[in-house]
Design an enzyme around this catalytic site. Sequence first.
Site, mmCIF file in Angstrom:
data_model
loop_
_atom_site.group_PDB
_atom_site.id
_atom_site.type_symbol
_atom_site.label_atom_id
_atom_site.label_comp_id
_atom_site.label_asym_id
_atom_site.label_seq_id
_atom_site.Cartn_x
_atom_site.Cartn_y
_atom_site.Cartn_z
ATOM 1 N N ARG A 279 -14.609 33.609 8.909
ATOM 2 C CA ARG A 279 -13.275 33.019 8.985
ATOM 3 C C ARG A 279 -12.612 33.491 10.270
ATOM 4 O O ARG A 279 -12.821 34.617 10.725
ATOM 5 C CB ARG A 279 -12.420 33.439 7.783
ATOM 6 C CG ARG A 279 -12.711 32.662 6.498
ATOM 7 C CD ARG A 279 -12.234 31.220 6.614
ATOM 8 N NE ARG A 279 -12.297 30.489 5.351
ATOM 9 C CZ ARG A 279 -13.292 29.707 4.984
ATOM 10 N NH1 ARG A 279 -14.348 29.574 5.772
ATOM 11 N NH2 ARG A 279 -13.246 29.040 3.841
ATOM 12 N N ASP B 190 -17.284 29.624 15.451
ATOM 13 C CA ASP B 190 -17.236 28.405 14.646
ATOM 14 C C ASP B 190 -15.939 28.297 13.864
ATOM 15 O O ASP B 190 -15.628 27.232 13.329
ATOM 16 C CB ASP B 190 -18.431 28.391 13.671
ATOM 17 C CG ASP B 190 -18.527 27.106 12.880
ATOM 18 O OD1 ASP B 190 -18.628 26.029 13.509
ATOM 19 O OD2 ASP B 190 -18.477 27.156 11.627
ATOM 20 N N GLU C 289 -6.856 26.140 13.079
ATOM 21 C CA GLU C 289 -7.820 25.046 13.209
ATOM 22 C C GLU C 289 -7.115 23.719 12.988
ATOM 23 O O GLU C 289 -6.341 23.578 12.046
ATOM 24 C CB GLU C 289 -8.953 25.228 12.186
ATOM 25 C CG GLU C 289 -9.775 26.479 12.420
ATOM 26 C CD GLU C 289 -10.910 26.675 11.427
ATOM 27 O OE1 GLU C 289 -11.075 25.809 10.538
ATOM 28 O OE2 GLU C 289 -11.630 27.685 11.526
ATOM 29 N N HIS D 86 -15.920 24.490 13.031
ATOM 30 C CA HIS D 86 -16.093 24.916 11.629
ATOM 31 C C HIS D 86 -17.161 24.073 10.937
ATOM 32 O O HIS D 86 -16.956 23.529 9.853
ATOM 33 C CB HIS D 86 -14.762 24.818 10.883
ATOM 34 C CG HIS D 86 -14.698 25.728 9.692
ATOM 35 N ND1 HIS D 86 -13.561 26.399 9.312
ATOM 36 C CD2 HIS D 86 -15.634 26.084 8.778
ATOM 37 C CE1 HIS D 86 -13.792 27.119 8.223
ATOM 38 N NE2 HIS D 86 -15.058 26.938 7.880
ATOM 39 N N VAL E 158 -19.096 33.143 11.989
ATOM 40 C CA VAL E 158 -19.258 31.996 11.092
ATOM 41 C C VAL E 158 -18.570 32.289 9.754
ATOM 42 O O VAL E 158 -18.834 31.613 8.761
ATOM 43 C CB VAL E 158 -20.747 31.649 10.863
ATOM 44 C CG1 VAL E 158 -21.375 31.103 12.136
ATOM 45 C CG2 VAL E 158 -21.527 32.870 10.344
#
Length: 327
Positions: free
Chosen positions: A232, A256, A261, A280, A230
């Site tokens: 980066r 996440d 991304e 995210h 959680v």
Amino acid sequence: MPDRLVVLYRGNRPPATALIERLADTVYATEEELPYLLPGADALLAWVTITPAIREAWPDNPDKAPRWVHAASAGVDSFLFPALVDDPGVVLTNARGVYDQPTAEYVLGLILALAKDFPGTWEHQRRREWRPRQSDGITGRTVLVWGTGPIGRAIARLLRAVGMRVSGAGRKARTDDPDFGTVHGTTTLRSALKEADYVVLAAPLTQGTRGMVDAPVLAAMKPGARLINVGRGGLVDEEALVDHLAAGRLAGAALDVFVQEPLPAESPLWDMPGVMISPHTAGETTSEREALVEVFLDNLTRHIEGRPLRNVVDKRRGYVVDETHPA
């Protein structure tokens, strides 16, 4: 009052714009408009933070650059480019504190989902299959939280409250931390990895942490352990993670954040057994936007009144330094 505040947004502007505008001469900029509106601004509120637009729009002339930049996020890796970092006249602040408890709750949910195999249960439900089975417990399981900032601390406190055995991993080893008990440094990290049932990544992305979870680290993890990220995406060597998951050395992962991304559709992570993917959103809640603007408004008032700002980032380290709780 600042001569001009530029608010970088994408899609939706922040709430309470009337309050912001009452305090500052406010200009709103999309990522495409930012190069034209940023030069000469006194301050920048980056409502969008994961973007190269700020680096690309940063004025070549330091005299035209804003003196204060506020990131509406906990992570500030998008802001750590040389022109901003090397200018001692630019103060960078962030939204430290907003995401601590929401992210901790999310991590607890991920651990429960992995231990109880909720994805498998939901798949059986979708297929209308009645498949009674056993699942893992979490009480007494060992968790290594890698990253001892405020988010990592909130995670540690919550997991301890449900009976998990928690330790931390950070720059400074110690045995008397109020939230982690033991914090492992370089010399004891490998032994801690071998003991952990869950490794939770909550570290900022800096030059020192980029790619820290590489093939040797993954190989050092306990067989059957699970990885939760959680922090980066850049903390993890994703190719090495795919290899270790495919080989069955790890029981699963909950991710996440990712190097790229949105996660590309062709990524093998999408279809790997035991892998949970979220976009995210670990720290996002229905009250997040209001909390973010509250932190900014407090700092904007301080800025106008000439008082010290909250959450000032050490631009060399890449995070807010809290001397009472070493990283």
